[in-house]
Design an enzyme around this catalytic site. Structure first.
Site, PDB file in Angstrom:
ATOM      1  N   ARG A  43      86.624 138.614 112.621  1.00 38.94           N
ATOM      2  CA  ARG A  43      85.592 139.392 113.159  1.00 38.94           C
ATOM      3  C   ARG A  43      86.191 138.942 114.888  1.00 38.94           C
ATOM      4  O   ARG A  43      85.876 137.538 115.021  1.00 38.94           O
ATOM      5  CB  ARG A  43      83.933 138.729 113.129  1.00 38.94           C
ATOM      6  CG  ARG A  43      83.289 140.089 113.626  1.00 38.94           C
ATOM      7  CD  ARG A  43      81.861 140.210 114.032  1.00 38.94           C
ATOM      8  NE  ARG A  43      81.301 140.221 112.606  1.00 38.94           N
ATOM      9  CZ  ARG A  43      80.391 139.685 112.174  1.00 38.94           C
ATOM     10  NH1 ARG A  43      79.568 139.292 112.420  1.00 38.94           N
ATOM     11  NH2 ARG A  43      80.216 139.305 110.196  1.00 38.94           N
ATOM     12  N   HIS A  86      82.798 134.371 111.644  1.00 40.20           N
ATOM     13  CA  HIS A  86      83.611 135.199 111.754  1.00 40.20           C
ATOM     14  C   HIS A  86      84.889 135.086 112.614  1.00 40.20           C
ATOM     15  O   HIS A  86      86.171 135.298 112.168  1.00 40.20           O
ATOM     16  CB  HIS A  86      83.171 136.255 111.178  1.00 40.20           C
ATOM     17  CG  HIS A  86      82.757 136.726 110.140  1.00 40.20           C
ATOM     18  ND1 HIS A  86      82.427 136.857 108.297  1.00 40.20           N
ATOM     19  CD2 HIS A  86      81.556 136.926 110.169  1.00 40.20           C
ATOM     20  CE1 HIS A  86      82.182 137.371 108.220  1.00 40.20           C
ATOM     21  NE2 HIS A  86      81.291 137.162 108.447  1.00 40.20           N
ATOM     22  N   ASP A  92      82.143 137.254 104.132  1.00 37.25           N
ATOM     23  CA  ASP A  92      81.348 138.046 103.551  1.00 37.25           C
ATOM     24  C   ASP A  92      81.558 139.244 102.304  1.00 37.25           C
ATOM     25  O   ASP A  92      82.445 139.864 102.353  1.00 37.25           O
ATOM     26  CB  ASP A  92      80.494 139.043 104.344  1.00 37.25           C
ATOM     27  CG  ASP A  92      80.248 138.283 105.852  1.00 37.25           C
ATOM     28  OD1 ASP A  92      79.866 137.885 105.849  1.00 37.25           O
ATOM     29  OD2 ASP A  92      80.147 139.590 106.531  1.00 37.25           O
ATOM     30  N   GLU A 114      71.720 134.910 104.277  1.00 40.14           N
ATOM     31  CA  GLU A 114      72.725 136.426 103.941  1.00 40.14           C
ATOM     32  C   GLU A 114      73.434 135.099 102.676  1.00 40.14           C
ATOM     33  O   GLU A 114      74.686 134.678 102.505  1.00 40.14           O
ATOM     34  CB  GLU A 114      73.128 136.772 104.714  1.00 40.14           C
ATOM     35  CG  GLU A 114      73.012 136.264 106.408  1.00 40.14           C
ATOM     36  CD  GLU A 114      73.627 137.208 107.573  1.00 40.14           C
ATOM     37  OE1 GLU A 114      73.367 137.714 108.467  1.00 40.14           O
ATOM     38  OE2 GLU A 114      74.896 136.640 107.590  1.00 40.14           O
ATOM     39  N   HIS A 116      77.451 135.772 103.178  1.00 42.06           N
ATOM     40  CA  HIS A 116      78.215 135.140 104.022  1.00 42.06           C
ATOM     41  C   HIS A 116      78.734 133.533 103.481  1.00 42.06           C
ATOM     42  O   HIS A 116      77.413 132.982 103.582  1.00 42.06           O
ATOM     43  CB  HIS A 116      77.475 134.924 105.769  1.00 42.06           C
ATOM     44  CG  HIS A 116      78.316 134.595 106.779  1.00 42.06           C
ATOM     45  ND1 HIS A 116      78.336 135.482 107.761  1.00 42.06           N
ATOM     46  CD2 HIS A 116      78.106 132.961 107.161  1.00 42.06           C
ATOM     47  CE1 HIS A 116      79.163 133.925 108.274  1.00 42.06           C
ATOM     48  NE2 HIS A 116      79.017 132.853 107.773  1.00 42.06           N
TER      49      HIS A 116
END
Length: 267
Positions: free
Chosen positions: A96, A139, A146, A242, A245
């Protein structure tokens, strides 16, 4: 050399230059996951509309999973284990760019418009920071991913259910109705074909997304446990808030990058 041969040579040179340029756009040591594990399914949400912002996110110029090579190789090992169970990995987000992280923060600070409220039905938008939306993300190192699990051949099967973030039984009594009544709301959070039921959709900003959430059905609990086991055996650790993740655990170099994700060059 006649003009036809010259034209062919020029085309090949240009194609090679384009490919080399595209390769150089990736940070050193990064790869396209398709080049390492092409059988892992990809549903790169932030490159399109189907994400909690309701719009393509800056930095995602192509719907491609990009990772550091060591993380991609570890994910390939997890995929081999999943296939032994009749399953496959399906990734939603990988590397990311930092500009995307900043864009998430800007979105969280903007006034509520209700379009993606279904992804955080029990929280006000300004409560998403910092527990769900942080100023830094693993990320951006290329070491995080994910993902979920799908049944092999799942693309030929209908979705198991339609669910916006959390099951209606877990949401406030008036919330699903309120979300559905918003004419501008996006249809987010649906399980894709063949996806295992994890109890919530990806990017569900809710306590039900905690990996160890106690109010799961036996099937949902098993699905999460299988995912965690497969990923841990491949060298990843789960983020407890999460279920989707994971980060590569023992990597030493954890620099963050802000290079955009561009289309994968043709091979």
């Amino acid at each position: 050399m006649n003009w036809r041969s010259f034209a062919v040579a020029l085309f090949c040179f240009a194609a090679g230059l384009t490919s080399a340029t595209a390769e150089a756009d990736l940070p050193d040591g990064f790869v396209y996951l398709r080049d390492v594990a092409p059988d892992i399914e990809q549903d790169m949400r932030y490159a399109g509309l189907n994400n909690f912002t309701g719009a393509p996110v800056p930095g995602y110029e192509a719907p491609e999973c990009v990772m550091r090579r060591d993380a991609a190789e570890a994910l390939k090992r997890a995929q081999r284990s999943a296939q032994g169970l009749g399953l496959s990995l399906k990734v939603f987000d990988c590397y990311r760019p930092q500009r995307a992280v900043r864009a998430f923060g800007a979105w969280a600070r903007a006034p509520e418009d209700g379009r993606t409220k279904s992804q955080y039905p029990r929280l006000p938008k300004d409560a998403l920071v910092p527990n769900y939306i942080a100023s830094r993300s693993s990320h951006s190192t290329g070491l995080a991913v994910d993902l979920t699990l799908v049944r092999q051949g799942g693309s030929d099967r209908p979705p198991l259910l339609r669910s916006t973030c959390i099951a209606a039984a877990q949401a406030p009594a008036d919330e699903p109705k309120a979300v559905r009544s918003n004419a501008n709301a996006l249809a987010l959070g649906e399980l894709g074909p063949g996806e295992l039921d994890m109890g919530t959709s990806f990017d569900c900003f809710d306590r039900a997304s905690k990996t160890a959430f106690p109010e799961l059905t036996p099937e949902q609990r098993q699905s999460r446990d299988v995912l965690v086991t497969l990923m841990e055996r491949a060298g990843f650790t789960n983020y407890p808030a999460e279920w989707w993740h994971f980060s590569l655990a023992r990597a030493k170099d954890r620099r963050s990058y802000d290079v955009p994700i561009t289309p994968r060059p043709l091979r």
